[in-house]
Design a protein around this motif. Structure first.
Motif, PDB file in Angstrom:
ATOM      1  N   VAL B  35       0.842  -1.200   0.000  1.00  7.41           N
ATOM      2  CA  VAL B  35       0.000   0.000   0.000  1.00  7.41           C
ATOM      3  C   VAL B  35       0.878   1.251   0.000  1.00  7.41           C
ATOM      4  O   VAL B  35       0.653   2.199  -0.771  1.00  7.41           O
ATOM      5  CB  VAL B  35      -0.961   0.005   1.214  1.00  7.41           C
ATOM      6  N   PHE B  48      -4.057  10.585  -6.092  1.00 10.26           N
ATOM      7  CA  PHE B  48      -4.837  10.119  -4.938  1.00 10.26           C
ATOM      8  C   PHE B  48      -5.377  11.318  -4.162  1.00 10.26           C
ATOM      9  O   PHE B  48      -6.555  11.354  -3.779  1.00 10.26           O
ATOM     10  CB  PHE B  48      -3.968   9.249  -4.024  1.00 10.26           C
ATOM     11  N   LEU B  82      -3.264   2.430  -7.881  1.00  9.28           N
ATOM     12  CA  LEU B  82      -3.940   2.821  -6.630  1.00  9.28           C
ATOM     13  C   LEU B  82      -5.152   1.923  -6.373  1.00  9.28           C
ATOM     14  O   LEU B  82      -5.447   1.571  -5.221  1.00  9.28           O
ATOM     15  CB  LEU B  82      -4.371   4.291  -6.699  1.00  9.28           C
ATOM     16  N   LEU B  87      -6.672   1.308  -2.518  1.00  9.95           N
ATOM     17  CA  LEU B  87      -6.843   2.683  -2.041  1.00  9.95           C
ATOM     18  C   LEU B  87      -7.989   3.402  -2.741  1.00  9.95           C
ATOM     19  O   LEU B  87      -8.555   4.351  -2.210  1.00  9.95           O
ATOM     20  CB  LEU B  87      -5.539   3.470  -2.246  1.00  9.95           C
ATOM     21  N   VAL B 101     -12.204   7.173  -3.038  1.00  7.16           N
ATOM     22  CA  VAL B 101     -11.287   6.749  -1.982  1.00  7.16           C
ATOM     23  C   VAL B 101     -11.919   5.629  -1.158  1.00  7.16           C
ATOM     24  O   VAL B 101     -13.125   5.673  -0.893  1.00  7.16           O
ATOM     25  CB  VAL B 101     -10.929   7.951  -1.072  1.00  7.16           C
ATOM     26  N   ALA B 105      -9.194   1.558   3.802  1.00 12.94           N
ATOM     27  CA  ALA B 105      -7.788   1.315   3.469  1.00 12.94           C
ATOM     28  C   ALA B 105      -6.906   2.322   4.177  1.00 12.94           C
ATOM     29  O   ALA B 105      -5.859   1.980   4.733  1.00 12.94           O
ATOM     30  CB  ALA B 105      -7.571   1.402   1.960  1.00 12.94           C
ATOM     31  N   PHE B 106      -7.378   3.585   4.213  1.00 11.85           N
ATOM     32  CA  PHE B 106      -6.609   4.605   4.911  1.00 11.85           C
ATOM     33  C   PHE B 106      -6.590   4.331   6.410  1.00 11.85           C
ATOM     34  O   PHE B 106      -5.555   4.481   7.070  1.00 11.85           O
ATOM     35  CB  PHE B 106      -7.181   5.994   4.635  1.00 11.85           C
TER      36      PHE B 106
END
Lengths: 120, 120
Positions: B35, B48, B82, B87, B101, B105-106
């Motif tokens: 990632v 992103f 991505l 992501l 988004v 994942a974040f």
């Protein structure tokens, strides 16, 4: 990259960040990509995690060698990359070097990516 | 890497995470490094960021081409990387592909690195 070049965001600012931040500028993206590159290696990420998981966010290099299946010079190289990326600081005490997480660096990485959808 | 392989952490879990988490396992480190590798390129990181900064965390590929000095095929390649890293998700609507988004994942990236010193 130095701390000042990174324009580090105070940790306490995290909760007060706007829900949608402006897109990264080209310069910010170059700086931040270098930080992510430092974390983009599994061994380096484990070493960072080993330091971060210690009480106080600090570890002696003698503590973090156990369980990582690479040589001591390789560990030292990876720790140097993390230090140069501004993610760790190091300090020599007697015979050992101690590494400490730089919390502002992590806050900078987080705040750069925080979005409305994450907060929602 | 699929969402299930990433073992994504719910966003709401962020505030309830233990202040010091266990070190990453070798498997977790491999997954997470992939990632970070996706975010370790300045152009990819800007793309992103351009998606993340849009209201709702979603953007049409037609919106995010402006201001990024690379060709459309290169943009498409980066967006694919991505997406494959978990992501972003993408959805075709009429003539355009929309990117969104993936907040989990974040959250996974954040929670993997949260330490006592960051919370202190």
């Amino acid at each position: 990259m130095s701390k000042s070049e990174l324009n580090l965001t105070p940790v306490a600012a995290c909760a007060a960040d706007p829900v949608v931040r402006d897109p990264l500028t080209p310069t910010e993206a170059v700086e931040l990509a270098a930080v992510f590159k430092a974390l983009a290696d599994p061994v380096r990420l484990r070493l960072f995690s080993l330091v971060a998981s210690r009480a106080g966010g600090e570890a002696c290099v003698c503590d973090i060698s156990d369980g990582v299946e690479v040589s001591q010079p390789t560990i030292s190289h990876h720790l140097k990359v993390l230090r140069e990326a501004g993610l760790l600081t190091s300090e020599r005490r007697a015979s050992w070097v101690y590494y400490r997480v730089v919390p502002e660096a992590f806050a900078r990485v987080s705040s750069a990516l925080i979005t409305e959808s994450v907060h929602a």
